[in-house]
Enzyme design. Structure first.
Site, PDB file in Angstrom:
ATOM      1  N   CYS A  37      -0.089   0.208   4.038  1.00 16.98           N
ATOM      2  CA  CYS A  37       0.191  -0.884   4.977  1.00 16.98           C
ATOM      3  C   CYS A  37       1.699  -1.004   5.205  1.00 16.98           C
ATOM      4  O   CYS A  37       2.305  -0.145   5.838  1.00 16.98           O
ATOM      5  CB  CYS A  37      -0.446  -2.171   4.470  1.00 16.98           C
ATOM      6  SG  CYS A  37      -0.620  -3.451   5.743  1.00 16.98           S
ATOM      7  N   HIS A  89      -6.267  -0.618   2.991  1.00 13.72           N
ATOM      8  CA  HIS A  89      -5.912  -0.867   1.590  1.00 13.72           C
ATOM      9  C   HIS A  89      -6.964  -0.293   0.639  1.00 13.72           C
ATOM     10  O   HIS A  89      -7.943  -0.969   0.309  1.00 13.72           O
ATOM     11  CB  HIS A  89      -5.806  -2.375   1.348  1.00 13.72           C
ATOM     12  CG  HIS A  89      -4.608  -3.010   1.957  1.00 13.72           C
ATOM     13  ND1 HIS A  89      -3.439  -3.226   1.267  1.00 13.72           N
ATOM     14  CD2 HIS A  89      -4.394  -3.490   3.213  1.00 13.72           C
ATOM     15  CE1 HIS A  89      -2.550  -3.809   2.053  1.00 13.72           C
ATOM     16  NE2 HIS A  89      -3.105  -3.988   3.248  1.00 13.72           N
ATOM     17  N   GLU A 138      -6.590   0.080  -2.550  1.00 10.71           N
ATOM     18  CA  GLU A 138      -6.513  -0.655  -3.817  1.00 10.71           C
ATOM     19  C   GLU A 138      -7.334  -1.938  -3.785  1.00 10.71           C
ATOM     20  O   GLU A 138      -7.665  -2.485  -4.842  1.00 10.71           O
ATOM     21  CB  GLU A 138      -5.041  -0.962  -4.160  1.00 10.71           C
ATOM     22  CG  GLU A 138      -4.419  -2.154  -3.453  1.00 10.71           C
ATOM     23  CD  GLU A 138      -4.032  -1.907  -1.997  1.00 10.71           C
ATOM     24  OE1 GLU A 138      -3.346  -2.772  -1.418  1.00 10.71           O
ATOM     25  OE2 GLU A 138      -4.408  -0.859  -1.435  1.00 10.71           O
TER      26      GLU A 138
END
Length: 227
Positions: free
Chosen positions: A86, A194, A196
């Protein structure tokens, strides 16, 4: 494999990334303050999402001048791994580790959602844990995630297989629906979604952890072949 996660003033996904590498994958991990420059001991650097320096001027425009980013550029030039997520992707384009730029989303809307992505190339260290053409779902949260590049750069990315992730349906105006690219050498990856945030079963999805597991497998192979 030892990970470093960069922390800028305004980062808000640094702990998320560290949780994946340290707690879920049991890899040595340390947070690296933006003024630090000694990362020689690290194998992989994560430049996380958030709002580095408040995203004043333009996303990533100030962070590119941070002392840590000079060290990250050198880290990448040595063939070590760098992942920008990002805001991290935006920063990697600003420092020239990845081509193109991230600009305001089509319709100028901030997009916060979970979106389907197509895995385009599984020959990369980052994507080898996936299958060709696999559709995964990852969260996105960005206002400047529209990938833009000139026609020559765009053609080179496609011809070289550097587009690793593509939005399954048009999302933010990104050319060719690009969601994530790597450099020509393959050791630097930038992506707007994302991974994660989709790595822990407690969050309802583990589609993102394959990216980190693929990297670990690549690192082990590299170590084995150089011993």
């Amino acid at each position: 494999m030892k990970f470093g996660v960069v922390v800028f003033p305004g980062s808000n996904c640094d702990r998320d990334a560290a949780y994946v590498t340290r707690d879920l994958l049991n890899q040595p991990t340390r947070l690296v303050w933006h003024q630090d420059t000694d990362i020689a001991d690290l194998d992989a650097i994560v430049v996380p999402g958030g709002f580095s320096y408040g995203d004043y001027l333009r996303c990533g425009a100030i962070a590119q001048f941070s002392p840590i980013m000079q060290a990250v550029v050198q880290h990448a030039q040595q063939g070590k791994f760098v992942l920008g997520i990002c805001n991290g992707f935006q920063i990697l384009t600003e420092v020239g580790l990845l081509p193109g730029a991230l600009v305001r989303n089509r319709d100028l809307h901030f997009i916060c959602d979970r979106v389907p992505l197509k895995v385009e190339n599984t020959q990369s260290p980052w994507t080898q844990a996936y299958t060709p053409g696999e559709i995964i779902t990852l969260p996105v949260a960005h206002g400047e995630g529209c990938y833009h590049a000139d026609a020559e750069t765009l053609a080179a990315l496609e011809d070289n297989g550097q587009v690793l992730f593509r939005y399954e349906t048009p999302l933010n105006g990104s050319l060719n629906n690009i969601a994530g690219i790597c450099n020509k050498q393959g050791n630097v990856l930038g992506m707007m979604p994302h991974p994660e945030r989709a790595a822990d079963p407690l969050l309802g999805s583990t589609d993102g952890i394959g990216l980190f597991r693929g990297l670990l497998a690549a690192a082990e192979t590299r170590l084995f072949t150089t011993v």
